[in-house]
Every structure is written in structure tokens, then in C-alpha cells.
Design a protein around this motif. Structure first.
Motif, mmCIF file in Angstrom:
data_model
loop_
_atom_site.group_PDB
_atom_site.id
_atom_site.type_symbol
_atom_site.label_atom_id
_atom_site.label_comp_id
_atom_site.label_asym_id
_atom_site.label_seq_id
_atom_site.Cartn_x
_atom_site.Cartn_y
_atom_site.Cartn_z
ATOM 1 N N LYS A 81 45.451 57.274 50.377
ATOM 2 C CA LYS A 81 45.309 57.608 51.802
ATOM 3 C C LYS A 81 44.055 56.983 52.428
ATOM 4 O O LYS A 81 44.028 56.704 53.624
ATOM 5 C CB LYS A 81 45.274 59.126 51.979
ATOM 6 N N ASP A 82 43.007 56.772 51.626
ATOM 7 C CA ASP A 82 41.771 56.195 52.158
ATOM 8 C C ASP A 82 41.691 54.686 51.940
ATOM 9 O O ASP A 82 40.626 54.093 52.107
ATOM 10 C CB ASP A 82 40.557 56.864 51.488
ATOM 11 N N ALA A 83 42.795 54.057 51.565
ATOM 12 C CA ALA A 83 42.763 52.625 51.239
ATOM 13 C C ALA A 83 42.620 51.771 52.489
ATOM 14 O O ALA A 83 43.117 52.113 53.559
ATOM 15 C CB ALA A 83 44.024 52.232 50.492
ATOM 16 N N PHE A 84 41.886 50.690 52.338
ATOM 17 C CA PHE A 84 41.830 49.684 53.394
ATOM 18 C C PHE A 84 41.992 48.323 52.734
ATOM 19 O O PHE A 84 41.727 48.150 51.559
ATOM 20 C CB PHE A 84 40.519 49.758 54.185
ATOM 21 N N GLU A 85 42.461 47.364 53.505
ATOM 22 C CA GLU A 85 42.841 46.073 52.944
ATOM 23 C C GLU A 85 41.618 45.274 52.504
ATOM 24 O O GLU A 85 40.646 45.136 53.247
ATOM 25 C CB GLU A 85 43.641 45.267 53.969
ATOM 26 N N ASP A 86 41.669 44.746 51.298
ATOM 27 C CA ASP A 86 40.625 43.875 50.762
ATOM 28 C C ASP A 86 41.311 42.774 49.976
ATOM 29 O O ASP A 86 41.677 42.954 48.826
ATOM 30 C CB ASP A 86 39.666 44.669 49.874
ATOM 31 N N THR A 87 41.495 41.636 50.626
ATOM 32 C CA THR A 87 42.232 40.535 50.004
ATOM 33 C C THR A 87 41.311 39.476 49.415
ATOM 34 O O THR A 87 41.760 38.401 49.042
ATOM 35 C CB THR A 87 43.159 39.874 51.030
ATOM 36 N N ASP A 88 40.021 39.756 49.348
ATOM 37 C CA ASP A 88 39.097 38.775 48.792
ATOM 38 C C ASP A 88 39.399 38.542 47.312
ATOM 39 O O ASP A 88 39.329 39.441 46.498
ATOM 40 C CB ASP A 88 37.654 39.273 48.953
ATOM 41 N N GLY A 89 39.769 37.335 46.976
ATOM 42 C CA GLY A 89 40.066 36.995 45.591
ATOM 43 C C GLY A 89 41.525 37.219 45.215
ATOM 44 O O GLY A 89 41.942 36.828 44.142
ATOM 45 N N LEU A 90 42.298 37.836 46.100
ATOM 46 C CA LEU A 90 43.703 38.103 45.788
ATOM 47 C C LEU A 90 44.597 37.087 46.493
ATOM 48 O O LEU A 90 44.450 36.846 47.687
ATOM 49 C CB LEU A 90 44.081 39.511 46.237
ATOM 50 N N TYR A 91 45.490 36.458 45.739
ATOM 51 C CA TYR A 91 46.448 35.501 46.298
ATOM 52 C C TYR A 91 47.730 35.581 45.480
ATOM 53 O O TYR A 91 47.783 36.254 44.450
ATOM 54 C CB TYR A 91 45.879 34.073 46.285
ATOM 55 N N ASP A 92 48.770 34.934 45.953
ATOM 56 C CA ASP A 92 50.067 34.944 45.263
ATOM 57 C C ASP A 92 50.093 33.782 44.273
ATOM 58 O O ASP A 92 50.352 32.639 44.656
ATOM 59 C CB ASP A 92 51.186 34.800 46.297
ATOM 60 N N PRO A 93 49.804 34.027 42.991
ATOM 61 C CA PRO A 93 49.614 32.922 42.045
ATOM 62 C C PRO A 93 50.919 32.353 41.483
ATOM 63 O O PRO A 93 51.957 33.015 41.495
ATOM 64 C CB PRO A 93 48.793 33.571 40.926
ATOM 65 N N GLU A 94 50.812 31.144 40.973
ATOM 66 C CA GLU A 94 51.896 30.529 40.209
ATOM 67 C C GLU A 94 51.586 30.743 38.732
ATOM 68 O O GLU A 94 50.501 30.374 38.264
ATOM 69 C CB GLU A 94 51.992 29.029 40.524
ATOM 70 N N CYS A 95 52.534 31.336 38.003
ATOM 71 C CA CYS A 95 52.316 31.644 36.593
ATOM 72 C C CYS A 95 53.252 30.825 35.710
ATOM 73 O O CYS A 95 54.385 30.537 36.089
ATOM 74 C CB CYS A 95 52.556 33.132 36.322
ATOM 75 N N GLU A 96 52.764 30.499 34.521
ATOM 76 C CA GLU A 96 53.625 29.887 33.511
ATOM 77 C C GLU A 96 54.558 30.972 32.965
ATOM 78 O O GLU A 96 54.336 32.170 33.172
ATOM 79 C CB GLU A 96 52.781 29.303 32.369
ATOM 80 N N ASN A 97 55.609 30.562 32.245
ATOM 81 C CA ASN A 97 56.538 31.533 31.664
ATOM 82 C C ASN A 97 55.862 32.436 30.636
ATOM 83 O O ASN A 97 56.352 33.531 30.333
ATOM 84 C CB ASN A 97 57.722 30.813 31.019
ATOM 85 N N THR A 98 54.723 31.973 30.105
ATOM 86 C CA THR A 98 53.969 32.786 29.146
ATOM 87 C C THR A 98 53.101 33.821 29.840
ATOM 88 O O THR A 98 52.505 34.673 29.188
ATOM 89 C CB THR A 98 53.075 31.883 28.280
ATOM 90 N N GLY A 99 52.999 33.738 31.177
ATOM 91 C CA GLY A 99 52.193 34.698 31.928
ATOM 92 C C GLY A 99 50.826 34.188 32.317
ATOM 93 O O GLY A 99 50.138 34.831 33.115
ATOM 94 N N VAL A 100 50.397 33.045 31.790
ATOM 95 C CA VAL A 100 49.075 32.510 32.129
ATOM 96 C C VAL A 100 49.140 31.783 33.468
ATOM 97 O O VAL A 100 50.217 31.390 33.936
ATOM 98 C CB VAL A 100 48.542 31.552 31.039
#
Length: 307
Positions: A81-100
Motif C-alpha cells: 500500500k505504501d509502494a511508489f515507483e522506483d525504476t532505477d536499474g530496472l529494465y526488461d532484460p534479454e535472457c539466455e535459455n539458461t537464465g543468464v
């Protein structure tokens, strides 16, 4: 009798099949779907990528970030309920099939290179950018500042608490915890893991740091299993948590990517050096003129005496 035996056998086979792939809960990752218990192991699909994950161990940071971005975009992710947006450092990454992480990450036509922790280590360029390798992060420094208190925490209890938590909750081998330092009000945890030291079954320090940071910020990735931050029956609260990354190859940033504060410091230092050089040159020039004037006066005195 034979039809009855056949029916019973069919029921047994169905029961065995259901038992092999029955629904389950992924205790170590709540951002999953289609969870099924097979051979005693809960296996699910990571949200956003569909990559299979083993719920007996930590999920890779790349898959977790992708799941978080997918949840944020779809509105499925429940927020405090007290959350506010903090997108610093967060992006939609491309991952290998192994997860890296893939070495090259892009947002539209803007691309950059990352390390094994998914942290940008180059300036941002266009899509022609070449990232030749995924550079390993060998040292992660977690720095936390606890809330104001009258007396310092007991250092030994604090060190034991964090070492026990990291080895049991995040399943990191204790040899990768190089130091837990307490300097009131700062707690610093050093995780070091070279590629030559890491065994195939070892969890990655980048994944551990991401899980831990989420726990400290009360946004746990674990399913209904919040971290109890208490030392000596006293609950801990933190005002700030910062994670630093050290790679086996230095990052490649240009001057334009430096923060304004750092640029200002560099400019001040350069100006001070130039000013010192100017003062030195002017001082020498004045001294030279004084010497020349003194020599000229002495010559005139000698000519007067000789006359």
C-alpha cells in the motif's frame, strides 16, 4: 474379472501420473506460473519468459527482472500500500535459455553492455554496439545503513546473523562471504566469487544479492516467506541499501557518462592545477625581472666608480 483388473490398473496408472505432475508452490520464487511437482521437484515457468525454473534453488536475476517488468506492465503484480515507483536499474532484460543475461541489452534502438549481474558497464549506443563477452562480476558489495539507535549492535551477533541467513536462506557457500563489517550505522557485506572458484551447482552471487536486496526492501521474491530481520530479539530497520559491483574487467565509461558531481570535482582540480602553474610562471618572471634590474644597477655603479 479381467475387465475389473484392467480398470484397476488404469486407475493406478492415472493416479501415478497425477502424483508425478501434481500442482505445487514455488517457495523460492512467487513470480512463476504452471507449477508442477515432478520426481519430488517443483518446476515452474518464469513469468514473462516461460523459461523453466527449478524451485529447489534460486532463480537467476535476469529471469526475475524480466518477470518483474512483465508483472508491472500487466498490472498483475501486487504492490504494498505504501509502494511508489522506483525504476532505477530496472529494465526488461534479454535472457539466455539458461537464465543468464545476454551481454548486449537494448531498449528500442538504444543498447548497452552488461555484466553477469545485468548491470550496465558501458555508455549507451545505437543498435550497432558490439558486446564481445558477458563480463563476470566477481565482487559484490552490499552496504546498508540501519535506523538511528542509541547503542551499536553487537558485532559478533550481527556477523553470525548475516552469514547464517546468506548460507541457509540463499544457499550460498560460506566461502563466498569474504567479509561482514559493522561500522555504526553501516553494515557492509562482501561477496566474492571468481569464475574459477564457482562450481556448477553453486548459486551466483548476483542472484543472492538481488534476492537479499528485495528482502531488505520488503519486496521478497520468496512465496509467503518474509525475512525476519532481528538480532538478539530486536527488529532491524534500514534507511538505505546500496549494491556496488566489481567486474573482472574494468567498465568502459566515457566522461559524458560521469555524474555531474564527479565532473564538477574533476573541473575544480584541473582549475586548481592550472592556477598553480600560472602563479608559478608569474613568480618566476617577476623574479627574473628583479634579477635583471639588480644586475643593471650594479653595472651602472661600477661605471660610475671607474669614471
Amino acid at each position: 474379472m479381467k475387465p475389473l483388473c484392467g480398470a484397476a490398473l488404469l486407475l493406478l496408472l492415472c493416479a501415478a501420473a497425477c502424483a508425478q505432475e501434481s500442482p505445487c508452490i514455488c517457495e523460492k520464487n512467487k513470480r512463476v506460473s504452471n507449477c508442477k511437482l515432478a520426481d519430488g521437484v517443483c518446476r515452474c515457468e518464469s513469468v514473462g519468459s516461460g523459461v523453466p525454473v527449478n524451485c529447489n534453488t534460486l532463480t537467476s536475476k535476469c529471469l526475475l527482472m524480466k518477470a518483474e517488468m512483465t508483472g508491472s506492465k500487466s498490472g498483475r503484480r501486487e504492490k504494498p500500500k505504501d509502494a511508489f515507483e522506483d525504476t532505477d536499474g530496472l529494465y526488461d532484460p534479454e535472457c539466455e535459455n539458461t537464465g543468464v543475461f545476454k551481454a548486449k541489452q537494448c531498449n528500442g534502438t538504444t543498447c548497452w553492455c552488461v555484466n553477469t549481474a545485468g548491470v550496465r558497464r558501458t555508455d549507451k549506443h545505437d543498435a550497432d554496439l558490439k558486446c564481445n563477452q558477458l563480463v563476470r562480476t566477481t565482487w559484490i558489495i552490499i552496504e546498508m545503513k540501519h535506523a538511528e539507535r542509541n547503542t551499536p549492535l553487537n558485532t559478533e551477533s550481527l556477523q553470525k546473523f548475516f552469514k547464517d541467513i546468506i548460507t541457509s536462506r540463499y544457499m550460498l557457500d560460506g566461502r563466498y562471504i569474504s567479509n561482514v563489517l559493522y561500522e555504526k550505522p553501516y553494515i557492509t557485506i562482501d561477496l566474492k566469487q571468481n569464475s574459477t572458484d564457482k562450481s556448477p551447482g553453486d548459486v551466483d552471487i548476483a542472484d543472492v544479492a538481488y534476492y537479499f536486496e528485495k528482502d531488505v526492501k520488503r519486496d521478497s521474491i520468496f512465496h509467503n516467506n518474509e525475512l525476519n530481520m532481528s538480532i538478539g530479539n530486536e527488529a532491524l530497520s534500514f534507511e538505505k541499501t546500496v549494491v556496488y559491483y566489481v567486474d573482472e574487467i574494468p567498465p568502459e565509461f566515457s566522461m559524458k557518462s560521469l555524474t555531474p558531481g564527479l565532473i564538477a570535482v574533476i573541473v575544480v582540480v584541473i582549475v586548481a592545477i592550472v592556477a598553480a602553474i600560472v602563479v608559478l610562471v608569474l613568480t618566476r618572471r617577476r623574479k627574473g625581472k628583479y634579477v635583471k634590474a639588480e644586475v643593471k644597477e650594479m653595472n651602472e655603479m661600477h661605471r660610475g666608480l671607474n669614471a
